[in-house]
Every structure is written in C-alpha cells, then in structure tokens.
Enzyme design. Sequence first.
Site, PDB file in Angstrom:
ATOM      1  N   THR A 136       6.560  35.291  33.296  1.00  0.00           N
ATOM      2  CA  THR A 136       5.388  35.824  32.342  1.00  0.00           C
ATOM      3  C   THR A 136       5.700  37.153  31.527  1.00  0.00           C
ATOM      4  O   THR A 136       6.360  38.238  32.330  1.00  0.00           O
ATOM      5  CB  THR A 136       3.989  35.971  33.015  1.00  0.00           C
ATOM      6  N   GLU A 137       5.368  37.095  30.327  1.00  0.00           N
ATOM      7  CA  GLU A 137       5.625  38.337  29.557  1.00  0.00           C
ATOM      8  C   GLU A 137       4.445  38.937  29.064  1.00  0.00           C
ATOM      9  O   GLU A 137       3.154  38.353  28.872  1.00  0.00           O
ATOM     10  CB  GLU A 137       6.431  38.383  28.447  1.00  0.00           C
ATOM     11  N   ILE A 167       3.999  40.471  37.746  1.00  0.00           N
ATOM     12  CA  ILE A 167       5.008  39.909  38.537  1.00  0.00           C
ATOM     13  C   ILE A 167       4.687  40.211  40.089  1.00  0.00           C
ATOM     14  O   ILE A 167       4.635  41.542  40.478  1.00  0.00           O
ATOM     15  CB  ILE A 167       6.405  40.392  38.195  1.00  0.00           C
ATOM     16  N   GLU A 368      -0.163  30.945  37.591  1.00  0.00           N
ATOM     17  CA  GLU A 368       0.530  29.988  38.086  1.00  0.00           C
ATOM     18  C   GLU A 368      -0.089  28.675  37.186  1.00  0.00           C
ATOM     19  O   GLU A 368      -0.287  27.461  37.616  1.00  0.00           O
ATOM     20  CB  GLU A 368       0.508  29.439  39.493  1.00  0.00           C
TER      21      GLU A 368
END
Length: 389
Positions: A136-137, A167, A368
């Site tokens: 993920t960004e 994260i 998720e």
Amino acid sequence: MPSYTGLDFYEIDELLSEEERMIRDTVRSFVSDEVIPIIEKHNRAATFPVNLIPKMGELGLLGANIHGYGCAGLSHTSYGLIMQELERGDSGLRSFVSVQGALCMYPILTFGSEQQKEAWLPRMARGEAIGCFGLTEPDHGSDPGGMETRARRDGKGFVLNGNKSWITNGSIADVAVVWAKDDAGTVRGFLVEKGTPGFTTRDITGKFALKASVTSELAFQDCRIPEQNLLPGTTGLKSALMCLTQARYGIAWGAVGAAQAVFDEACGYAKARTQFNRPIGSFQLVQQKLAWMATEITKAQLLALRLGRMKDAGSARPHQVSMAKMNNVWMALECARLGRDVLGANGTHDEYQVGRHMCNLEAVKTYEGTHDIHVLVVGEALTGLAAYA
C-alpha cells in the site's frame, strides 16, 4: 464471570478433529492467560506487546500452516482456528501473526530462492526475525497496480525509490517484503533488510483503531538492493495479490474470534446488570440483540470452517475468500456495535473490551481489501463482468 468457552450454538466443535480442538484450546488458553490481562494497557499506551513474540514462536503460531523450515506444518483449518483465538484477544495481535506468516513468510516460501528460504523462514518461525509487507502507498490502496515505487536496474542490483503507508510491523521489522515496478513496469517483490542505506521508517500515530499494533510508513530513497534480494518467482501484481488472499483467509477466521469476544461480554453483562429490578437480559429488545449476534456468529463460523476445508483440499478460490472476509468482518463489526449498545455507557469505557474491538474492526473492514472491493470481487465471480473501473 465464568471462564471463556466460546459460543457454539450449533455444536460446531463436533465438526473439528481432536487435534484441531487441541490446537484451538492451546491458543485460547494463551490468549486468556497472557493476552487479556495486558492488552488494554498496551491499547492505552499504543504499544505492541513484543514480549509475547517469543512465546508465539515457541507455540508454533508464526507461519503455522507452512511446512518445513522449522514451521509447525499445520492444516489451513488449524491455522484459521489460531487466528480466531488471537483476534479474540486483539486484532493487533492477530495482525502481527497474519503479517508475519501470510504476508512475509508465504511470499518468501512461494517466490523466494532456497537461500532466501533458509536464511529467513526458520528465524521468522521462532520469532527471532520480524517481517512486514510493503504494498500500500499513500495514494494507492485499492488500486495497487497504480503503485509509484520503482526498482531501477543498476548493474548487479536495483535502486529502489518510493513510499509505502499503513504498514503493520513496519518499524520493528527486520525485513520488508516490498513491491515495486521494474524498468519494464512489471511488479516484483524485494527483500529489504532493516538498516539498508536509503530505507527509513516512521510510525503512524494518532490512530483510534489497532492501537496495540505497530503501523508505519516506509520510505526508500536511492535504496540499493542486491540482486540476491529479489524474490525471483515474482512475476507481476498477481504475486502480491496471492499473498493478500492468504492474509484475507486468516482475517475471515479472526473476525469470528472478535465477535465471540464481544458476544461473551455482552451476554454476561446482560445477565448480571439489573434495571427495573430485573436483569436487562430478560427484556425482549436485549434478547433480540443477543439472538442476532449469536445467529450471525454461527453462520460465520460455518462459512469459515467450510472455507478452511476447501483450502485444505486445494479447492478454495480467491472470490470465496473475499466473501468470507467481507461477511465475517461486517458481522463482527455489527456485533461489536450491538454489544456496545447492550453495555450502555459502560460500553464506552476501556474497562470493557467491546469498544476496543469495535474500533479495531473498523480498520479490519478496510485493510486487506475494503468491504466494497470484496463485494465487487464476488460480483465479478457471479456475473463474469468486472466493475472496478
């Protein structure tokens, strides 16, 4: 209140093997004895109970469904029961174990070289090395294919530039499984070790959910990665999504544990709390809430168990995992909200666990794969038509 035994309205225990019940009960005792007494202190302080990591390694909870390399080699159903009991304690604890096993050990096992497997998996199984998963960004969550992190080929290695956000385990990880696009635009996985020049982390603070969990940002600035740290079997975004499917499977079970925890607390409270000279559990509206919770938990238990059996048989498909994650987390969050309502004002105080689970599940519903994304995954499986764009 009596000791926790878990809601089993449909006698689902009879569908489990003796070994599965033994594994479940071992983790249940661990959570009752060593997690529940301390977790609220950590939630208040926004700290993760790192002292529990060696014990979880000793119990074989880390990468429990991986065979070989010092791992427990349990069935997927047994692994699911472990996730259920850990999330009964706290979503942050289950998240740690899920990330360690499904998002870090699994890609090393599936896509890594034998040297990488030998170097990392035994230590990670013992809890001596911790991992995190960098996909993920800041600007790319549900659309990971739009990632901006790049791995530029430079001689015999790569130079990594980019940022990852939200994260789990980020700042305490010894190794990060990081996903980036190479010169050809193909998504590849890389092992980035703690202390590598150009790799920094920063913890995300101010969370109201998953407070007893480490959540970080990862930054890569001209971070040089040797050739041997490329996960050679990664060949596109599909590789990263395979890891997410493993994690979502565990979440589908874990949500059941959180729901069982809040039901147990709400039901016990309803029988003990009196208003108008009688237990509030004797009132129709309270019984309606408890009956709804018990019914939905039972349905979710059966859904998770069937999925576990299919996964053990090798027949489970990603859209089936999506349905279980989508349904069971939604169910658990609704149970937490109803449980808070049964407890009244007391449900807003951290002397009781229902509020902590409610906040945690708000985050679990998003990570998720959000609830809505999983709806679309199921919708595509039913119609054959993608609705993502």
